[in-house]
Enzyme design. Structure first.
Site, PDB file in Angstrom:
ATOM      1  N   THR A   1       0.761  -1.379   0.244  1.00 31.53           N
ATOM      2  CA  THR A   1      -0.031  -0.124   0.150  1.00 31.53           C
ATOM      3  C   THR A   1       1.086   1.363   0.074  1.00 31.53           C
ATOM      4  O   THR A   1       1.706   1.664   1.011  1.00 31.53           O
ATOM      5  CB  THR A   1      -0.992  -0.014   1.329  1.00 31.53           C
ATOM      6  OG1 THR A   1      -1.612  -1.300   1.484  1.00 31.53           O
ATOM      7  CG2 THR A   1      -1.809   1.258   1.255  1.00 31.53           C
TER       8      THR A   1
ATOM      9  N   LYS B   1      -6.720   1.140  -3.946  1.00 33.34           N
ATOM     10  CA  LYS B   1      -6.103   0.714  -2.533  1.00 33.34           C
ATOM     11  C   LYS B   1      -6.419   1.600  -1.272  1.00 33.34           C
ATOM     12  O   LYS B   1      -7.130   1.321  -0.198  1.00 33.34           O
ATOM     13  CB  LYS B   1      -4.983   0.215  -2.622  1.00 33.34           C
ATOM     14  CG  LYS B   1      -4.240  -0.246  -1.232  1.00 33.34           C
ATOM     15  CD  LYS B   1      -4.986  -1.541  -0.771  1.00 33.34           C
ATOM     16  CE  LYS B   1      -4.415  -1.998   0.331  1.00 33.34           C
ATOM     17  NZ  LYS B   1      -5.293  -3.014   1.461  1.00 33.34           N
TER      18      LYS B   1
ATOM     19  N   LYS C   1      -0.142   5.234   9.028  1.00 37.52           N
ATOM     20  CA  LYS C   1       0.842   5.500   7.627  1.00 37.52           C
ATOM     21  C   LYS C   1      -0.345   5.481   6.579  1.00 37.52           C
ATOM     22  O   LYS C   1       0.060   6.319   5.542  1.00 37.52           O
ATOM     23  CB  LYS C   1       1.694   4.285   7.389  1.00 37.52           C
ATOM     24  CG  LYS C   1       2.478   4.307   6.174  1.00 37.52           C
ATOM     25  CD  LYS C   1       1.951   3.668   4.916  1.00 37.52           C
ATOM     26  CE  LYS C   1       1.971   1.987   5.204  1.00 37.52           C
ATOM     27  NZ  LYS C   1       1.470   1.406   3.931  1.00 37.52           N
TER      28      LYS C   1
END
Length: 289
Positions: A95, A172, A241
């Site tokens: 990701t 995503k 994150k």
């Protein structure tokens, strides 16, 4: 065809095992070599460096924590760009920011190599059950070549988002943003029920069988209601994150994301309170009394 796999974390390991069981020779590398031992016991070939792996493999799959780690593995002196075979394929399941995928794809192209964005949806238990979903984008011939591998890796679905290598990573990030909002909503609804004298377990048992009859709500509601945040399948640190990436993508697209800002704040609160290693489904604790 020889496969390589880099990044043997909680999700990377079962995906690598799936590939190993597909019958192809599998070379593996992990910064912490001890994590490669279970794969070695199953017949994988452990490499000491990324360069040693790249020199052997036709297709290299990476599943690492963040953009910086992926850039290092790819662009360093001992990385994939310098040591990969001409015509080799780098499939990135991480990701990352879509812009990062574009930068790496261009660098691979300069070297006569190929890059495919293939981020994955699913927790480790879904990988073991071969119920992952991959979203892919990049050159058409590479997408077609990679699809059977992704099914061998545990993909019950491989969703094609076309030629633009940036697209899959955008999907995503949007998906992870939606998951985070679901986690927050589950937690806050449970808190509201409990503070109002309602049995939250009974409530979510009903929701999970009716209006929220979907794996995200069914699986995460159990974790959140029982506060089973350890061991983490996906940590609060990684969740933070991802929310930062979502907000970076929003800035690039000039799209305000006020809900993402809220979620980032709750995850940052967990991390700053020393809870960075618990499961990110604890995000709603930021709203608790």
């Amino acid at each position: 065809m020889k496969y390589g796999f880099i990044g043997l974390g909680s999700l990377g390991t079962p995906i690598a095992i799936n590939l190993l069981e597909s019958g192809h020779p599998l070379y593996v590398y992990n910064r912490t070599i001890a994590k490669a031992k279970p794969l070695e016991a199953k017949g994988a070939i452990v490499c000491d460096t990324v360069a040693a792996l790249a020199q052997q493999c036709d297709i290299v799959v990476t599943m690492v924590a963040d953009d910086a780690a992926l850039k290092s593995i790819t662009t360093s002196e001992n990385g994939l760009l310098q040591h990969g075979k001409p015509g080799s394929i780098h499939i990135s399941m991480s990701t990352i920011l879509a812009q990062t995928a574009g930068e790496l794809a261009a660098l691979h192209q300069e070297k006569g190599q190929h890059y495919l964005s293939a981020p994955v949806f699913g927790r480790p238990e879904a990988a073991v059950a071969r119920k992952l979903n991959f979203v892919i984008s990049g050159e058409k011939t590479i997408r077609e070549q990679a699809t059977p591998l992704l099914k061998e890796a545990g993909g019950t679905g491989v969703w094609d988002f076309g030629d633009d290598v940036l697209t899959a990573n955008t999907v995503k990030l949007c998906g992870n943003f939606l998951i985070a909002t679901a986690l927050e909503a589950i937690g806050e609804s449970a808190l509201l029920a409990q503070q109002s004298g309602v049995d939250a377990h009974k409530m979510w048992d009903m929701f999970g069988q009716t209006i929220f009859n979907a794996p995200i709500y069914q699986n995460y509601s159990k974790i959140i209601l029982n506060q089973q945040f350890e061991p983490a399948a996906f940590t609060a640190k990684l969740g933070l994150k991802d929310l930062n990436l979502v907000l970076q993508q929003g800035a690039l697209a000039q799209q305000p994301l006020p809900l993402a800002e809220l979620l980032k704040g709750h995850l940052a609160q967990l991390v700053n309170n020393g809870k960075e290693s618990i499961d990110w489904s604890a995000v709603s604790l930021g709203a608790s009394k």
